[in-house]
Motif scaffolding. Structure first.
Motif, mmCIF file in Angstrom:
data_model
loop_
_atom_site.group_PDB
_atom_site.id
_atom_site.type_symbol
_atom_site.label_atom_id
_atom_site.label_comp_id
_atom_site.label_asym_id
_atom_site.label_seq_id
_atom_site.Cartn_x
_atom_site.Cartn_y
_atom_site.Cartn_z
ATOM 1 N N GLN A 1 16.634 5.352 41.349
ATOM 2 C CA GLN A 1 16.835 4.051 40.702
ATOM 3 C C GLN A 1 18.329 3.775 40.717
ATOM 4 O O GLN A 1 19.131 4.682 40.497
ATOM 5 C CB GLN A 1 16.305 4.034 39.267
ATOM 6 N N VAL A 2 18.695 2.523 41.018
ATOM 7 C CA VAL A 2 20.103 2.156 41.051
ATOM 8 C C VAL A 2 20.326 0.865 40.265
ATOM 9 O O VAL A 2 19.400 0.076 40.066
ATOM 10 C CB VAL A 2 20.642 1.956 42.495
ATOM 11 N N VAL A 3 21.559 0.692 39.819
ATOM 12 C CA VAL A 3 21.954 -0.518 39.106
ATOM 13 C C VAL A 3 23.020 -1.210 39.952
ATOM 14 O O VAL A 3 24.050 -0.612 40.279
ATOM 15 C CB VAL A 3 22.528 -0.171 37.710
ATOM 16 N N LEU A 4 22.755 -2.462 40.344
ATOM 17 C CA LEU A 4 23.729 -3.232 41.093
ATOM 18 C C LEU A 4 24.599 -3.992 40.095
ATOM 19 O O LEU A 4 24.088 -4.718 39.241
ATOM 20 C CB LEU A 4 23.014 -4.224 42.022
ATOM 21 N N THR A 5 25.904 -3.761 40.167
ATOM 22 C CA THR A 5 26.816 -4.389 39.211
ATOM 23 C C THR A 5 27.895 -5.156 39.958
ATOM 24 O O THR A 5 28.117 -4.942 41.156
ATOM 25 C CB THR A 5 27.519 -3.333 38.333
ATOM 26 N N ARG A 6 28.570 -6.040 39.230
ATOM 27 C CA ARG A 6 29.751 -6.693 39.792
ATOM 28 C C ARG A 6 30.951 -6.126 39.045
ATOM 29 O O ARG A 6 31.098 -6.341 37.845
ATOM 30 C CB ARG A 6 29.655 -8.210 39.615
ATOM 31 N N ALA A 7 31.751 -5.332 39.757
ATOM 32 C CA ALA A 7 32.915 -4.674 39.156
ATOM 33 C C ALA A 7 34.016 -4.616 40.213
ATOM 34 O O ALA A 7 34.255 -3.575 40.824
ATOM 35 C CB ALA A 7 32.538 -3.265 38.691
ATOM 36 N N PRO A 8 34.672 -5.760 40.465
ATOM 37 C CA PRO A 8 35.632 -5.841 41.579
ATOM 38 C C PRO A 8 36.786 -4.851 41.470
ATOM 39 O O PRO A 8 37.409 -4.535 42.488
ATOM 40 C CB PRO A 8 36.156 -7.283 41.511
ATOM 41 N N ASN A 9 37.070 -4.353 40.254
ATOM 42 C CA ASN A 9 38.204 -3.416 40.128
ATOM 43 C C ASN A 9 37.841 -2.008 40.590
ATOM 44 O O ASN A 9 38.704 -1.148 40.731
ATOM 45 C CB ASN A 9 38.701 -3.368 38.672
ATOM 46 N N VAL A 10 36.554 -1.745 40.836
ATOM 47 C CA VAL A 10 36.134 -0.406 41.287
ATOM 48 C C VAL A 10 36.325 -0.312 42.796
ATOM 49 O O VAL A 10 35.647 -0.990 43.568
ATOM 50 C CB VAL A 10 34.666 -0.119 40.905
ATOM 51 N N THR A 11 37.264 0.527 43.199
ATOM 52 C CA THR A 11 37.577 0.639 44.629
ATOM 53 C C THR A 11 37.310 2.038 45.168
ATOM 54 O O THR A 11 37.330 2.265 46.365
ATOM 55 C CB THR A 11 39.065 0.308 44.864
ATOM 56 N N ASP B 1 7.291 2.943 42.128
ATOM 57 C CA ASP B 1 8.294 1.949 42.521
ATOM 58 C C ASP B 1 8.774 1.076 41.364
ATOM 59 O O ASP B 1 9.523 0.131 41.563
ATOM 60 C CB ASP B 1 7.754 1.070 43.662
ATOM 61 N N SER B 2 8.351 1.409 40.130
ATOM 62 C CA SER B 2 8.812 0.630 38.977
ATOM 63 C C SER B 2 10.253 1.004 38.619
ATOM 64 O O SER B 2 10.756 2.044 39.044
ATOM 65 C CB SER B 2 7.940 0.917 37.758
ATOM 66 N N THR B 3 10.893 0.142 37.803
ATOM 67 C CA THR B 3 12.212 0.495 37.263
ATOM 68 C C THR B 3 12.073 0.635 35.751
ATOM 69 O O THR B 3 11.193 0.026 35.136
ATOM 70 C CB THR B 3 13.255 -0.599 37.580
ATOM 71 N N TYR B 4 12.937 1.474 35.160
ATOM 72 C CA TYR B 4 12.810 1.792 33.732
ATOM 73 C C TYR B 4 14.122 1.563 33.008
ATOM 74 O O TYR B 4 15.185 2.009 33.460
ATOM 75 C CB TYR B 4 12.352 3.244 33.567
ATOM 76 N N GLY B 5 14.028 0.902 31.869
ATOM 77 C CA GLY B 5 15.201 0.595 31.059
ATOM 78 C C GLY B 5 15.954 1.828 30.612
ATOM 79 O O GLY B 5 17.188 1.854 30.615
ATOM 80 N N TYR B 6 15.219 2.889 30.241
ATOM 81 C CA TYR B 6 15.898 4.101 29.760
ATOM 82 C C TYR B 6 16.673 4.764 30.896
ATOM 83 O O TYR B 6 17.710 5.388 30.676
ATOM 84 C CB TYR B 6 14.912 5.080 29.097
ATOM 85 N N GLU B 7 16.180 4.614 32.147
ATOM 86 C CA GLU B 7 16.929 5.171 33.284
ATOM 87 C C GLU B 7 18.189 4.339 33.542
ATOM 88 O O GLU B 7 19.247 4.889 33.867
ATOM 89 C CB GLU B 7 16.043 5.207 34.544
ATOM 90 N N THR B 8 18.064 3.034 33.403
ATOM 91 C CA THR B 8 19.239 2.167 33.555
ATOM 92 C C THR B 8 20.319 2.559 32.554
ATOM 93 O O THR B 8 21.499 2.715 32.913
ATOM 94 C CB THR B 8 18.838 0.693 33.355
ATOM 95 N N GLU B 9 19.915 2.746 31.295
ATOM 96 C CA GLU B 9 20.879 3.146 30.248
ATOM 97 C C GLU B 9 21.540 4.474 30.603
ATOM 98 O O GLU B 9 22.750 4.657 30.435
ATOM 99 C CB GLU B 9 20.161 3.284 28.890
ATOM 100 N N ASP B 10 20.739 5.416 31.081
ATOM 101 C CA ASP B 10 21.240 6.740 31.445
ATOM 102 C C ASP B 10 22.252 6.632 32.596
ATOM 103 O O ASP B 10 23.314 7.273 32.576
ATOM 104 C CB ASP B 10 20.047 7.627 31.837
ATOM 105 N N ILE B 11 21.926 5.797 33.588
ATOM 106 C CA ILE B 11 22.829 5.604 34.737
ATOM 107 C C ILE B 11 24.148 4.985 34.258
ATOM 108 O O ILE B 11 25.233 5.433 34.642
ATOM 109 C CB ILE B 11 22.164 4.712 35.808
ATOM 110 N N LEU B 12 24.062 3.966 33.416
ATOM 111 C CA LEU B 12 25.281 3.298 32.933
ATOM 112 C C LEU B 12 26.157 4.258 32.134
ATOM 113 O O LEU B 12 27.384 4.275 32.271
ATOM 114 C CB LEU B 12 24.922 2.063 32.085
ATOM 115 N N GLN B 13 25.503 5.094 31.337
ATOM 116 C CA GLN B 13 26.252 6.067 30.529
ATOM 117 C C GLN B 13 26.957 7.098 31.415
ATOM 118 O O GLN B 13 28.144 7.378 31.261
ATOM 119 C CB GLN B 13 25.272 6.759 29.567
ATOM 120 N N ARG B 14 26.206 7.668 32.368
ATOM 121 C CA ARG B 14 26.770 8.703 33.247
ATOM 122 C C ARG B 14 27.897 8.164 34.120
ATOM 123 O O ARG B 14 28.936 8.804 34.293
ATOM 124 C CB ARG B 14 25.672 9.289 34.139
#
Length: 357
Positions: free
Chosen positions: A210-220, A257-270
């Motif tokens: 599972q992946v999270v697509l973000t907009r973070a232009p400062n991440v290089t 193939d579902s996505t899960y909110g708790y996994e999203t939170e875990d990815i963002l935290q890590r």
């Protein structure tokens, strides 16, 4: 041999990164107009059963440590580096600073092999490692905007080399030989190789991410951390207006193939914990996706095989099971598959189109 007869002398099953790389290697050798790619999904599609567009994706040490994997990595790095040098914007491939950390199970042989050719490679001193990490390296990686890169490959194959694309789901491997002029079929069907009649490889399994697509232009910078039961990665997506892929998971055998909110939170935290540039300013979450990597026990299968079609032996070259390494290993795997078919390709007409290289 008339033009229409020659059209189908090479058939590639599958329109993901593996099939497209096989088409590219063949086209570069002059076989473009003889190639037909038949696939249920093509670049631009977003089905979860079509893995390639969901990839992160970068060149990393996540791949296998066997001899083939090491060689495919080396060939893939050279291929992607060439694209990043000669046509970065068109191919959506870019050189990017990268750091990788390991908490345990450090693949020293693999790192030694990669140290030979990775640009700007260095082992990080212990004091530069995050808490809990035992080893780290820095180098210049190649990041790839996966959905845009496969669309680039399809356009290049079609417009420069005359490769034909047909959107069709075949009932089985035998059906790929329905044209009597077909000399060889390349089976690049990824996850479908487990169930496709004529292949039905029980060693194939999906590895869910599972992946999270973000907009973070400062991440290089590209950062990855290989943990005991996790994979954390931050991959800036080239030429995408500042989009960054955050991940992730490597859930072996999980085909959900579902996505899960708790996994999203875990990815963002890590990822926020790992990457200083993510902590510096707020970023926008654009979407969340899951993808199923086409994995295989014992590694990818790249070999020639014979099957019976209407009582006659016909040649197939299998090329599937790359797991999460299709973009970095795919070109090397394609070179091997084409080598497997050299005796058959002697009977396929070549075109003058390769002069356009």
């Amino acid at each position: 041999m008339s033009h229409s007869d020659s059209r189908a002398s090479i058939t590639i099953l599958g329109g993901g990164i593996i099939g497209l790389n096989v088409a590219l290697v063949l086209a570069e050798r002059g076989y473009g107009p003889s190639i037909t790619v038949i696939a249920e999904y093509l670049p631009g599609d977003t089905s979860v059963r079509y893995t390639s567009p969901w990839a992160g994706c970068n060149f990393s040490a996540i791949s296998g440590t066997d001899t083939n994997a090491l060689r495919w990595d080396r060939l893939g790095y050279a291929h992607l580096a060439k694209l990043a040098t000669e046509q970065p914007r068109e191919s959506f491939v870019r050189r990017t600073e990268s750091i990788e950390y390991w908490d345990e199970n450090i693949p020293h042989d693999k790192i030694k092999s990669m140290a030979d050719y990775l640009e700007d490679f260095k082992v990080l001193p212990q004091e530069d490692l995050p808490e809990g990490a035992k080893f780290g390296v820095a180098f210049t990686t190649l990041t790839v905007n996966a959905p845009a890169h496969i669309q680039y490959l399809q356009c290049r194959l079609r417009d420069e080399y005359g490769v034909r694309f047909i959107r069709q789901k075949l009932p089985g491997l035998q059906a790929a030989f329905s044209n009597p002029t077909t000399k060889v079929v390349f089976n690049c069907t990824g996850n479908a190789a487990r169930t496709l009649p004529g292949v039905e490889d029980p060693k194939c399994y999906p590895t869910r991410g599972q992946v999270v697509l973000t907009r973070a232009p400062n991440v290089t910078k590209n950062i990855m951390r290989h943990g005991k039961d996790y994979e954390t990665y931050i991959i800036p997506r080239p030429f995408s207006n500042g989009n960054v892929i955050l991940g992730g998971y490597m859930q072996k055998g999980n085909g959900d193939d579902s996505t899960y909110g708790y996994e999203t939170e875990d990815i963002l935290q890590r990822t926020t914990h790992l990457h200083p540039q993510l902590r510096e300013q707020t970023f926008e979450v654009l979407s969340v996706a899951s993808g199923l990597r086409p994995s295989r026990e014992g590694g990818a299968r790249v070999e020639k095989d014979e099957i019976l079609v209407d009582g006659e032996k016909r040649s197939v070259v299998h090329n599937y099971g790359a797991g999460g390494t299709g973009f970095q290993a795919g070109y090397g795997m394609a070179l091997d598959s084409v080598r497997c078919a050299e005796d058959l390709l002697r009977h396929v007409p070549k075109s003058e189109l390769r002069a356009k290289l």
